[in-house]
Design a protein around this motif. Structure first.
Motif, short mmCIF file in Angstrom:
data_model
loop_
_atom_site.label_atom_id
_atom_site.label_comp_id
_atom_site.label_asym_id
_atom_site.label_seq_id
_atom_site.Cartn_x
_atom_site.Cartn_y
_atom_site.Cartn_z
N ALA A 1 13.60 107.11 -10.08
CA ALA A 1 12.76 107.99 -10.90
C ALA A 1 11.40 107.35 -11.20
O ALA A 1 10.36 107.99 -11.07
N VAL A 2 11.41 106.08 -11.59
CA VAL A 2 10.17 105.41 -11.99
C VAL A 2 9.43 104.86 -10.77
O VAL A 2 8.23 105.07 -10.61
N GLY A 3 10.15 104.15 -9.91
CA GLY A 3 9.52 103.49 -8.79
C GLY A 3 9.12 104.40 -7.64
O GLY A 3 8.16 104.13 -6.94
N GLU A 4 9.87 105.47 -7.43
CA GLU A 4 9.61 106.35 -6.28
C GLU A 4 8.99 107.69 -6.68
O GLU A 4 8.17 108.23 -5.96
N CYS A 5 9.41 108.23 -7.83
CA CYS A 5 8.99 109.59 -8.20
C CYS A 5 7.89 109.63 -9.26
O CYS A 5 7.44 110.71 -9.62
N GLY A 6 7.51 108.48 -9.80
CA GLY A 6 6.39 108.45 -10.73
C GLY A 6 6.71 108.75 -12.18
O GLY A 6 5.81 108.95 -12.99
N TYR A 7 7.98 108.77 -12.56
CA TYR A 7 8.32 108.95 -13.97
C TYR A 7 7.92 107.71 -14.76
O TYR A 7 7.78 106.62 -14.19
N ASP A 8 7.77 107.85 -16.06
CA ASP A 8 7.50 106.71 -16.93
C ASP A 8 8.81 106.05 -17.31
O ASP A 8 9.83 106.73 -17.49
N PHE A 9 8.78 104.74 -17.48
CA PHE A 9 9.96 104.01 -17.95
C PHE A 9 10.06 104.19 -19.45
O PHE A 9 9.19 103.76 -20.21
N ASP A 10 11.11 104.86 -19.88
CA ASP A 10 11.36 105.07 -21.30
C ASP A 10 12.83 104.77 -21.55
O ASP A 10 13.70 105.57 -21.20
#
Length: 168
Positions: free
Chosen positions: A89-98
């Motif tokens: 999600a964060v590394g490939e799809c651009g989501y923020d780490f929360d």
């Protein structure tokens, strides 16, 4: 395995230190001084040792001085499948780490197959395309199905395992 991180000061006249917990970091950082006796406040946080999946998680979230505490908490509490969800999600799809958002709330579908062609074969086997008569099963063009699937599905490698995923 214990995670080992390194705090490298941005001040080149100061020496960094290794740590395995937020408390150890705080204790060592509090007493750190540069060559002029001034306190050192800014660090680059580097992943040094731990499981491959934890290294991949550190890379995906861009571990830094602001988030290493959340990272260490996540490594201790999350299972591998949760780490994989966040890495994608964060590394490939651009989501923020929360860390307050559950790792399974990103809407990522993950398949433990090595290629998109294998995913196509799995989908046919599971009946996604309906019941296919036995005498026609040898004529299925799995490569064509894989090309169609490649529009929505992507490949990645995490901790040495090839995975196929789709962000919904």
């Amino acid at each position: 395995m214990t995670i080992k991180l390194h705090a490298q000061p941005y001040d080149i006249s100061a020496t960094g230190f290794y740590f395995t917990s937020a408390e150890e970091h705080d204790q060592k950082a509090k007493g750190l001084r540069n060559a002029h006796g001034d306190p050192v406040e800014e660090f680059e946080i580097q992943f040094i040792d731990g499981e491959r999946i934890d290294c991949d998680l550190a890379k995906a979230i861009g571990i830094n001085q602001a988030n290493f505490r959340d990272y260490l908490d996540s490594v201790d509490t999350w299972e591998d499948w949760e780490k994989i969800n966040v890495i994608i999600a964060v590394g490939e799809c651009g989501y923020d780490f929360d860390p307050q958002v559950g790792p399974d709330h990103h809407g990522i579908d993950i398949y433990h197959v090595s290629t998109i062609r294998e995913l196509a074969e799995q989908f046919v086997e599971e009946g996604l395309f309906g019941d296919i008569p036995e005498n026609l099963q040898f004529y299925i063009d799995y490569d064509a199905i894989a090309r169609d699937l490649a529009v929505e599905y992507s490949e990645t490698e995490i901790a040495g395992e090839r995975l196929i995923y789709r962000a919904s």
